[in-house]
Write a protein that holds these residues in place. Sequence first.
Motif, PDB file in Angstrom:
ATOM      1  N   HIS A 133       6.063 -66.481 -45.874  1.00 20.31           N
ATOM      2  CA  HIS A 133       5.095 -66.710 -45.213  1.00 20.31           C
ATOM      3  C   HIS A 133       3.597 -66.712 -45.918  1.00 20.31           C
ATOM      4  O   HIS A 133       2.960 -67.711 -46.067  1.00 20.31           O
ATOM      5  N   ARG A 134       3.503 -65.439 -46.570  1.00 20.54           N
ATOM      6  CA  ARG A 134       2.344 -65.403 -47.562  1.00 20.54           C
ATOM      7  C   ARG A 134       2.383 -66.242 -48.562  1.00 20.54           C
ATOM      8  O   ARG A 134       1.201 -66.669 -49.007  1.00 20.54           O
ATOM      9  N   ALA A 135       3.577 -66.448 -49.106  1.00 21.09           N
ATOM     10  CA  ALA A 135       3.571 -67.546 -50.071  1.00 21.09           C
ATOM     11  C   ALA A 135       3.311 -68.989 -49.715  1.00 21.09           C
ATOM     12  O   ALA A 135       2.467 -69.634 -50.150  1.00 21.09           O
ATOM     13  N   ARG A 136       3.897 -69.274 -48.371  1.00 20.54           N
ATOM     14  CA  ARG A 136       3.398 -70.820 -47.898  1.00 20.54           C
ATOM     15  C   ARG A 136       1.875 -70.679 -47.455  1.00 20.54           C
ATOM     16  O   ARG A 136       1.290 -71.834 -47.631  1.00 20.54           O
ATOM     17  N   LEU A 137       1.067 -69.525 -47.515  1.00 23.91           N
ATOM     18  CA  LEU A 137      -0.182 -69.473 -47.095  1.00 23.91           C
ATOM     19  C   LEU A 137      -0.872 -69.552 -48.388  1.00 23.91           C
ATOM     20  O   LEU A 137      -2.443 -69.632 -48.358  1.00 23.91           O
ATOM     21  N   GLY A 138      -0.259 -69.580 -49.613  1.00 26.22           N
ATOM     22  CA  GLY A 138      -1.016 -69.567 -50.749  1.00 26.22           C
ATOM     23  C   GLY A 138      -1.228 -68.558 -51.590  1.00 26.22           C
ATOM     24  O   GLY A 138      -1.688 -68.542 -52.747  1.00 26.22           O
ATOM     25  N   ALA A 139      -0.652 -67.300 -51.280  1.00 22.42           N
ATOM     26  CA  ALA A 139      -0.553 -66.157 -51.861  1.00 22.42           C
ATOM     27  C   ALA A 139       0.431 -66.363 -53.001  1.00 22.42           C
ATOM     28  O   ALA A 139       1.494 -66.904 -53.024  1.00 22.42           O
TER      29      ALA A 139
END
Length: 182
Positions: free
Chosen positions: A132-138
């Motif tokens: 989820h954090r990766a999908r948000l750009g993290a």
Amino acid sequence: MTRPMPDMDRLSEALHSALPRTESAAIIHGDYRINNTIVDERQPDSIRAVVDWELSTLGEPLTDIALMCVYRPAPLNAILGFQAAWTSTRLPSADALAQQYAVKSGSDLSGWPFCLALANFKLAVIAEGIAHRARLGAASPNGEAAGAAVPELVAAGLRALARTDGSISSASWSTKFSAVSA
């Protein structure tokens, strides 16, 4: 919830319904694995210290053993993005570790299916958080792989709860992620 995951909901509900009455409680680590130990340099079969206790709590000791065993299969490598020491084939199998625990502690493994399902659920939640954090750009080079591991972890949890014989086989993992651990 970060995305619709009906099987995750199903596992959560099944865990709630199957919550066993525990007779024992102890301080549990909450993230017990080889990466959170200091191994003796001269005697690698000897643990000198257990570190990283921020997830510790009071609970059923078998949950630490189950989580330690869930950290063994290849999806952990996908979640981490590198080959974890804990997935090494030089270490005893998950089955052998659980049996050793039962023998040395005098505990039975009747709650094993529940604890194994809970451990799979816990790691699935962690993996979904990474994704989820990766999908948000993290920045997370392994975010997509971590997200792909979630359904496999959830399925393993559901399979564990479906067992009624108390068996401890970790063979329920698919070979889908074997390339990651090679």
